[in-house]
Design a protein around this motif. Structure first.
Motif, short mmCIF file in Angstrom:
data_model
loop_
_atom_site.label_atom_id
_atom_site.label_comp_id
_atom_site.label_asym_id
_atom_site.label_seq_id
_atom_site.Cartn_x
_atom_site.Cartn_y
_atom_site.Cartn_z
N LEU A 335 0.83 -1.19 0.00
CA LEU A 335 0.00 0.00 0.00
C LEU A 335 0.87 1.25 0.00
CD1 LEU A 335 -2.66 -0.96 2.73
CD2 LEU A 335 -2.98 -0.99 0.24
N THR A 336 0.34 2.30 -0.56
CA THR A 336 0.96 3.62 -0.48
C THR A 336 -0.03 4.57 0.15
OG1 THR A 336 2.33 3.26 -2.44
CG2 THR A 336 1.95 5.53 -1.79
N PHE A 337 0.43 5.29 1.17
CA PHE A 337 -0.40 6.31 1.79
C PHE A 337 -0.02 7.67 1.21
CE2 PHE A 337 -0.81 9.68 5.01
CZ PHE A 337 -2.18 9.63 5.24
N ALA A 338 -1.00 8.44 0.76
CA ALA A 338 -0.76 9.76 0.19
C ALA A 338 -1.64 10.78 0.87
CB ALA A 338 -1.02 9.75 -1.32
N ALA A 339 -1.09 11.97 1.09
CA ALA A 339 -1.84 13.07 1.69
C ALA A 339 -1.49 14.36 0.97
CB ALA A 339 -1.53 13.19 3.18
N VAL A 340 -2.51 15.16 0.72
CA VAL A 340 -2.33 16.46 0.09
C VAL A 340 -3.08 17.49 0.92
CG1 VAL A 340 -2.64 17.86 -1.97
CG2 VAL A 340 -2.21 15.40 -2.19
N SER A 341 -2.35 18.49 1.41
CA SER A 341 -2.95 19.58 2.18
C SER A 341 -2.73 20.88 1.42
CB SER A 341 -2.31 19.69 3.57
OG SER A 341 -2.32 18.45 4.24
N GLY A 342 -3.76 21.71 1.38
CA GLY A 342 -3.63 22.98 0.68
C GLY A 342 -4.30 24.10 1.43
N TYR A 343 -3.58 25.20 1.61
CA TYR A 343 -4.14 26.40 2.22
C TYR A 343 -3.86 27.58 1.30
CZ TYR A 343 -4.87 30.37 5.32
OH TYR A 343 -5.32 31.57 5.86
N ARG A 344 -4.91 28.33 0.98
CA ARG A 344 -4.77 29.49 0.11
C ARG A 344 -5.56 30.64 0.71
NH1 ARG A 344 -3.12 28.07 -5.08
NH2 ARG A 344 -4.26 29.78 -6.07
N THR A 345 -4.93 31.80 0.79
CA THR A 345 -5.60 32.99 1.28
C THR A 345 -5.29 34.14 0.35
OG1 THR A 345 -5.87 34.50 3.17
CG2 THR A 345 -3.68 33.55 2.83
N SER A 346 -6.30 34.90 0.00
CA SER A 346 -6.09 35.97 -0.97
C SER A 346 -6.88 37.21 -0.59
CB SER A 346 -6.50 35.52 -2.38
OG SER A 346 -7.88 35.22 -2.45
N ARG A 347 -6.33 38.34 -1.00
CA ARG A 347 -7.01 39.63 -0.92
C ARG A 347 -7.00 40.22 -2.32
NH1 ARG A 347 -4.20 43.22 1.27
NH2 ARG A 347 -2.25 42.05 1.47
#
Length: 762
Positions: A335-347
């Motif tokens: 098995l392969t465990f994958a994680a993707v986290s994304g944070y975006r903030t804009s003005r």
């Protein structure tokens, strides 16, 4: 189709010995189209959340590598329009870096963040949930994949038309110091500076990458009122990535900062004093209200001057983005465990001049704040047996707030007065929180040698909370008036989106596939309502898609041909229309689940290597899009009528393209030539098919010559290019509120441009 394009297509057909029918992407990650033995290279894609050979994926996918994009001198993803079957992309005039993307006829034209486009854009595994900022710059791309058809199982909601899956270059701990740089100068004072460097800090363990670019020009439009250039490009971005690869673990964190101070696209007024029949029975566009005002003679029925505007201000915008992306993978054996986290903030803010005339009739100012966070975790199997799967969980949350201030002349709605009658200063605000959770899984079962069954599904739960703020009439611009009323809304939606596909390998080089899938665009609230009565909510729209296709590599892998036919059945389609309202600002946007539609089509792509150094590519897309039923009132105060005779917007019947790339040894280096031709047939840009929003079919021809040679261990390339050889100024957007409208304008693309590029890679 023009004679020039027919001639270009004939050249490609003769050279290939075939009809040139696709502009497909041909190469592997960062590589060339040609393998070492003169065969076509394997194309590796992640369309099913794992690395696979394109030819093994039972989907219609086009993939463009960094080398492909460089040969086509692409500045941003706009240049993909027409190169991929049934794909159109154009900038939106309403927001910074905003894109209007249509794929297989599926699109949504409004840029408000309460809406979500029907074509998803994903970068490094993170879904970009708004059209603002989607007009991505292509310098740091490793590869871009265009997945056609619903991607609801693995990519989630709001991908009914498909998805653009972008992967950027990564730092490589196992490779030596590397980098590249590019400088471009060209027409309209264009001066672009781009560079990146990857540094192995600890060999096989730790590497960092730093990239940055600055894109600038002096303005592609002339403003005759202000006597200056406008529509200027002023875009800067920096990116830093750290990648750690101990043992069976791969972890990367990337920080991005973007500052975009580019002008909004200039607008050209199309106020008309004539009636324009539409395809909607009983609804005729009469004269625009301003045309009945004797104080403003001469601003109606003006001939359009290419790349010339009369706006009395420069439509300016500002966009500031900070983003953090985390990609992690752990090899657990089977098995392969994958994680993707994304944070975006804009003005951001946008100052617009929607009347597009030399008079100060109408201005809007729209400051906004936006935040999004997403987390995906999944397991991918690597079994030796006949069954493998991908399964995971996804969470997404976003918040945004916006206040629109408007300065609107009383003369716009009252034909008896002039500018000395003064202005109204209405304003409204919106606030939204959005939470979405999903569980998904997809499994491949090799039933027997050559036959693979794919089954998957995704369950999505959406929750939106919305607030609409109505302000008192102000006395200045931007308005500082107090809130006089608030309207609240909350809506929850859920949907299951399955996928079933069969792939049969006829021979090791030829396969056929068939699939059924379902797409889902969530419902929500209307952030462009202008008045509480129009906020909604509107309900989700769903699409059922049926597709049959083939993929083949022939003549010892010197020819690749992929094709498909499809039918998409759209239910409860969300339709938005700018409509007249009785109070300032006199226009509002209404959204209803008003129609059902059917999209049928066929697509074909090919890549050929007939001679050493010669690569031929081409594509053709045919689309038959029609409303099955569309019963609605598309004008305030008019009865419900049958609008099924309307032609769907941004759904051209034909998209054709072809390209020749030829490279030969010359002295110490290689001399290369690239020529490409694209054609997009007639396209409607207005829901009522207003003739002013009907764009005739047009061709786009590009040409470039390059010379590459090593200089002290650095691969240097000098390129001279011309884009849009036939100097077409194509209309990219049209907006009107219809009868008695206070808005009627178009946005327009630029004509012929040229440039010289110097790039280096080490």
């Amino acid at each position: 189709m023009t004679k020039r394009l027919k001639g270009a297509a004939s050249i490609l057909a003769v050279a290939a010995g075939l009809v040139a029918v696709t502009a497909h992407a041909q190469s592997s990650y960062g590589g060339d189209a040609t393998a070492a033995d003169g065969q076509l290279s394997e194309i590796v894609v992640t369309a099913q959340k794992r690395s696979e050979n394109l030819q093994d994926v039972p989907l219609s996918v086009s993939a463009f590598s960094a080398a492909d994009l460089a040969k086509q001198n692409q500045r941003d993803i706009q240049d993909l329009a027409g190169r991929v079957p049934s794909l159109t992309i154009s900038p939106s005039p309403s927001g910074p870096g905003a894109a209007n993307i249509s794929l297989r006829g599926i699109s949504f034209q409004d840029i408000e963040k309460s809406f979500e486009p029907g074509v998803g854009v994903v970068m490094d595994g993170v879904y970009l949930s708004t059209s603002t900022g989607q007009l991505l710059q292509s310098f740091d791309f490793q590869q871009i994949e265009v997945l056609r058809g619903p991607q609801g199982t693995l990519f989630g909601k709001n991908t009914t038309g498909g998805a653009l899956n972008v992967t950027r270059t990564r730092p490589e701990p196992s490779e030596p110091l590397s980098g590249r740089a590019r400088v471009v100068v060209g027409s309209y004072g264009r001066h672009d500076f781009e560079g990146s460097v990857s540094i192995p800090v600890v060999t096989d363990l730790l590497a960092v990458k730093v990239a940055g670019f600055s894109l600038n020009d002096h303005g592609t439009f002339y403003n005759r009122t202000l006597d200056r250039r406008v529509s200027r490009k002023n875009y800067q971005a920096i990116s830093a990535a750290v990648r750690l690869t101990p043992a069976d673990f791969d972890f990367q964190v990337t920080y991005d900062h973007v500052t975009d101070k580019s002008d909004l696209p200039a607008l050209i007024s199309t106020y008309s004093s004539t009636s324009r029949p539409t395809n909607s029975p009983g609804l005729l566009d009469g004269s625009d209200s301003i045309c009945r005002n004797a104080n403003f003679t001469g601003i109606c029925n003006r001939p359009i001057e290419n790349q010339v505007t009369a706006q009395n201000i420069v439509p300016e915008a500002y966009y500031n983005l900070d983003a953090v992306t985390v990609n992690a993978k752990a090899d657990l054996g089977p098995l392969t465990f994958a994680a993707v986290s994304g944070y975006r903030t804009s003005r951001e803010w946008a100052l617009q001049d929607p009347d597009a005339t030399e008079y100060d009739l109408w201005r809007t100012y729209r400051p906004q704040k936006f935040h999004q966070f997403s987390q995906e975790m999944r397991l991918e199997s690597n079994f030796d047996g006949p069954i493998n799967f991908v399964a995971g969980v996804y969470y997404f949350t976003s918040t945004y707030s916006m206040r629109q201030s408007t300065q609107i002349a009383r003369a716009l709605s009252n034909p008896a007065v002039g500018l000395d009658a003064g202005y109204l200063f209405p304003s409204f605000g919106v606030h939204q929180r959005y939470d979405s959770t999903a569980l998904f899984a997809q499994a491949d079962w090799q039933v027997f040698d050559g036959l693979t069954l794919t089954v998957g599904g995704r369950q999505t739960w959406d929750d939106k909370s919305f607030r609409f703020d109505q302000y008192a009439n102000g006395t200045s611009f931007p308005s500082t008036a107090a809130i006089i009323g608030r309207t609240y809304g909350r809506a929850k939606f859920n949907e299951f989106t399955p996928r079933v596909a069969l792939r049969y390998e006829v021979t090791p080089d030829i396969s056929v596939f068939g699939s059924f899938s379902k797409g889902y665009n969530t419902g929500g609230f209307n952030g462009r309502a202008a008045v509480p009565a129009l906020i909604g909510p509107y309900q989700p729209e769903t699409l059922k898609a049926y597709e049959v296709g083939f993929k083949a590599e022939l003549f010892n892998r010197k020819l690749r041909v992929n094709g498909a036919v499809f039918q998409n059945d759209f239910a409860d389609k969300q339709e938005e229309v700018i409509t007249v309202i009785p109070s300032a600002p006199f226009t509002g946007t209404a959204v209803e689940n008003a129609s059902n539609a059917r999209f049928r089509g066929a697509e074909l792509e090919l890549t050929a290597l007939p001679l050493t150094g010669l690569t031929l590519t081409g594509s053709v897309g045919y689309l038959d899009a029609k409303y099955l039923d569309f019963n609605a009132s598309l004008r305030s105060g008019t009865p419900v009528v049958d609008n099924s005779g309307l032609i769907l917007r941004r759904a051209p019947k034909w998209t054709l393209s072809g390209a020749i790339d030829y490279e030969v040894p010359a002295g110490p280096g290689d001399l290369g030539f690239n020529f490409s031709a694209r054609y997009i047939s007639r396209t409607e840009q207005h829901i009522l098919n207003d003739p002013l929003g009907s764009v005739p079919g047009y061709e786009n021809l590009d040409a470039a010559v390059r010379y590459s040679m090593p200089v002290r261990g650095v691969d240097m390339t000098a390129t001279a290019f011309v884009k849009n050889l036939t100097d077409k100024n194509i209309q990219t957007a049209f907006t009107t509120g219809g009868f008695n409208s206070v808005a009627s304008y178009i946005a327009q693309g630029i004509g012929r441009t040229w440039g010289v590029e110097l790039s280096a890679r080490f």
